[in-house]
Design a protein around this motif. Structure first.
Motif, PDB file in Angstrom:
ATOM      1  N   LYS A  30     -61.384 -22.416  40.065  1.00  0.00           N
ATOM      2  CA  LYS A  30     -61.244 -22.302  41.623  1.00  0.00           C
ATOM      3  C   LYS A  30     -60.875 -23.314  42.516  1.00  0.00           C
ATOM      4  N   ASN A  31     -60.397 -24.133  42.278  1.00  0.00           N
ATOM      5  CA  ASN A  31     -59.640 -24.869  42.752  1.00  0.00           C
ATOM      6  C   ASN A  31     -58.084 -25.528  41.873  1.00  0.00           C
ATOM      7  N   GLU A  32     -57.951 -24.861  40.942  1.00  0.00           N
ATOM      8  CA  GLU A  32     -56.722 -24.970  40.272  1.00  0.00           C
ATOM      9  C   GLU A  32     -55.285 -24.111  40.959  1.00  0.00           C
ATOM     10  N   ASP A  33     -54.002 -24.609  40.292  1.00  0.00           N
ATOM     11  CA  ASP A  33     -52.947 -23.227  41.342  1.00  0.00           C
ATOM     12  C   ASP A  33     -52.899 -22.530  40.407  1.00  0.00           C
ATOM     13  N   ALA A  34     -53.072 -20.772  40.685  1.00  0.00           N
ATOM     14  CA  ALA A  34     -52.626 -20.274  39.739  1.00  0.00           C
ATOM     15  C   ALA A  34     -51.239 -20.158  38.852  1.00  0.00           C
ATOM     16  N   GLU A  35     -50.752 -20.348  37.857  1.00  0.00           N
ATOM     17  CA  GLU A  35     -49.338 -20.234  37.321  1.00  0.00           C
ATOM     18  C   GLU A  35     -48.895 -18.952  37.139  1.00  0.00           C
ATOM     19  N   PHE A  36     -50.194 -17.904  37.902  1.00  0.00           N
ATOM     20  CA  PHE A  36     -49.370 -16.552  37.676  1.00  0.00           C
ATOM     21  C   PHE A  36     -50.232 -15.045  39.026  1.00  0.00           C
ATOM     22  N   VAL A  37     -48.973 -15.521  39.143  1.00  0.00           N
ATOM     23  CA  VAL A  37     -50.093 -14.245  40.938  1.00  0.00           C
ATOM     24  C   VAL A  37     -49.409 -12.579  39.961  1.00  0.00           C
ATOM     25  N   MET A  38     -50.396 -11.480  40.154  1.00  0.00           N
ATOM     26  CA  MET A  38     -49.655 -10.073  39.557  1.00  0.00           C
ATOM     27  C   MET A  38     -50.749  -8.958  39.921  1.00  0.00           C
ATOM     28  N   SER A  39     -50.581  -8.172  40.481  1.00  0.00           N
ATOM     29  CA  SER A  39     -51.616  -6.978  39.907  1.00  0.00           C
ATOM     30  C   SER A  39     -52.489  -6.955  38.546  1.00  0.00           C
ATOM     31  N   SER A  40     -53.531  -6.438  38.647  1.00  0.00           N
ATOM     32  CA  SER A  40     -53.984  -5.766  37.564  1.00  0.00           C
ATOM     33  C   SER A  40     -53.382  -5.035  36.365  1.00  0.00           C
ATOM     34  N   ASP A  41     -52.907  -4.267  37.199  1.00  0.00           N
ATOM     35  CA  ASP A  41     -51.836  -3.162  36.597  1.00  0.00           C
ATOM     36  C   ASP A  41     -50.510  -3.891  35.796  1.00  0.00           C
ATOM     37  N   ASP A  42     -50.076  -4.150  36.147  1.00  0.00           N
ATOM     38  CA  ASP A  42     -49.216  -5.142  35.700  1.00  0.00           C
ATOM     39  C   ASP A  42     -49.508  -6.658  34.433  1.00  0.00           C
ATOM     40  N   ILE A  43     -49.935  -6.609  34.324  1.00  0.00           N
ATOM     41  CA  ILE A  43     -50.826  -7.680  33.512  1.00  0.00           C
ATOM     42  C   ILE A  43     -51.760  -7.056  32.343  1.00  0.00           C
ATOM     43  N   ALA A  51     -49.244  -7.411  22.657  1.00  0.00           N
ATOM     44  CA  ALA A  51     -50.112  -8.564  22.813  1.00  0.00           C
ATOM     45  C   ALA A  51     -50.315  -9.946  22.842  1.00  0.00           C
ATOM     46  N   THR A  52     -49.334  -9.727  21.602  1.00  0.00           N
ATOM     47  CA  THR A  52     -49.568 -11.493  20.806  1.00  0.00           C
ATOM     48  C   THR A  52     -48.502 -11.680  21.831  1.00  0.00           C
ATOM     49  N   GLU A  53     -47.351 -11.845  22.923  1.00  0.00           N
ATOM     50  CA  GLU A  53     -46.189 -12.281  23.383  1.00  0.00           C
ATOM     51  C   GLU A  53     -47.437 -12.793  24.465  1.00  0.00           C
ATOM     52  N   ALA A  54     -47.790 -11.051  24.898  1.00  0.00           N
ATOM     53  CA  ALA A  54     -48.601 -12.026  26.414  1.00  0.00           C
ATOM     54  C   ALA A  54     -49.221 -13.101  26.211  1.00  0.00           C
ATOM     55  N   GLU A  55     -50.512 -12.988  25.203  1.00  0.00           N
ATOM     56  CA  GLU A  55     -51.399 -13.728  24.690  1.00  0.00           C
ATOM     57  C   GLU A  55     -50.437 -15.165  24.779  1.00  0.00           C
ATOM     58  N   GLN A  56     -49.188 -15.182  23.999  1.00  0.00           N
ATOM     59  CA  GLN A  56     -49.048 -16.816  24.296  1.00  0.00           C
ATOM     60  C   GLN A  56     -48.017 -17.063  25.292  1.00  0.00           C
ATOM     61  N   THR A  57     -48.025 -15.619  26.814  1.00  0.00           N
ATOM     62  CA  THR A  57     -48.029 -16.512  27.733  1.00  0.00           C
ATOM     63  C   THR A  57     -48.687 -16.553  28.524  1.00  0.00           C
ATOM     64  N   PHE A  58     -50.465 -15.464  28.591  1.00  0.00           N
ATOM     65  CA  PHE A  58     -51.178 -15.783  29.457  1.00  0.00           C
ATOM     66  C   PHE A  58     -52.678 -16.526  28.761  1.00  0.00           C
ATOM     67  N   LEU A  59     -52.952 -16.784  27.763  1.00  0.00           N
ATOM     68  CA  LEU A  59     -53.849 -17.169  27.205  1.00  0.00           C
ATOM     69  C   LEU A  59     -54.395 -18.163  27.489  1.00  0.00           C
ATOM     70  N   ASN A  60     -55.068 -19.102  28.698  1.00  0.00           N
ATOM     71  CA  ASN A  60     -55.955 -20.115  28.762  1.00  0.00           C
ATOM     72  C   ASN A  60     -55.134 -20.402  30.366  1.00  0.00           C
ATOM     73  N   LYS A  61     -54.613 -19.489  30.537  1.00  0.00           N
ATOM     74  CA  LYS A  61     -54.052 -20.010  31.970  1.00  0.00           C
ATOM     75  C   LYS A  61     -54.647 -19.571  32.903  1.00  0.00           C
ATOM     76  N   THR A  62     -54.515 -19.883  34.259  1.00  0.00           N
ATOM     77  CA  THR A  62     -55.255 -19.362  35.398  1.00  0.00           C
ATOM     78  C   THR A  62     -54.038 -18.551  36.046  1.00  0.00           C
ATOM     79  N   ILE A  63     -55.127 -17.637  36.004  1.00  0.00           N
ATOM     80  CA  ILE A  63     -53.936 -16.363  37.013  1.00  0.00           C
ATOM     81  C   ILE A  63     -54.854 -16.444  38.055  1.00  0.00           C
ATOM     82  N   GLU A  64     -54.461 -15.332  39.124  1.00  0.00           N
ATOM     83  CA  GLU A  64     -54.659 -14.720  40.519  1.00  0.00           C
ATOM     84  C   GLU A  64     -54.441 -12.982  40.670  1.00  0.00           C
ATOM     85  N   VAL A  65     -55.249 -12.312  40.104  1.00  0.00           N
ATOM     86  CA  VAL A  65     -55.827 -11.082  39.970  1.00  0.00           C
ATOM     87  C   VAL A  65     -55.607 -10.226  40.919  1.00  0.00           C
ATOM     88  N   SER A  66     -55.375  -9.130  41.080  1.00  0.00           N
ATOM     89  CA  SER A  66     -55.499  -7.670  42.438  1.00  0.00           C
ATOM     90  C   SER A  66     -55.505  -6.969  41.480  1.00  0.00           C
TER      91      SER A  66
END
Length: 126
Positions: A30-43, A51-66
């Motif tokens: 909740k208090n971490e800065d989001a590393e990625f900001v995107m829409s739910s459709d984009d992610i 899926a493999t490349e996306a997991e390497q990019t996003f896995l265990n990262k803080t994101i903000e999704v709308s």
């Protein structure tokens, strides 16, 4: 005797290091800065295309999704049927299906069967 003391010290040090590695403090997403900001459709598109490349990019990262709330339960909700968000506490009562919302959470994976990106430790961004 000296050999046994050295072995005992090595075991104690290994136990302490192992304990600290396994029982790390929980992240405060909740208090971490989001590393990625995107829409739910984009992610969702990124995970469905590769899926493999996306997991390497996003896995265990803080994101903000709308997105638009498509499903709502006591401790979780789904955005646009594509991003599943799990909360530690009950979802606030003023959230309604078909309303737009922003959520911050940690990416924990992708469900191939349901084709949903999974987030945990989510918090609603006001």
């Amino acid at each position: 005797m000296k050999k046994w003391i050295i072995i005992l010290l090595v075991i104690i040090v290994a136990a302490i290091v192992g304990y600290n590695y396994i029982y790390q403090d929980h992240r405060d997403i909740k208090n971490e800065d989001a590393e990625f900001v995107m829409s739910s459709d984009d992610i969702a598109i990124k995970f469905s295309e590769n899926a493999t490349e996306a997991e390497q990019t996003f896995l265990n990262k803080t994101i903000e999704v709308s997105g638009i709330i498509s499903e709502l339960n006591t401790n979780d909700l789904t955005l646009n049927y594509k991003v599943f968000c799990q909360f530690e506490n009950e979802v606030i009562n003023n959230t309604k299906i078909n309303s737009e919302i922003k959520i911050k959470g940690r990416v924990i994976g992708y469900d191939d069967l349901l084709e949903q990106v999974k987030l945990d430790q989510c918090a609603i961004i006001k």
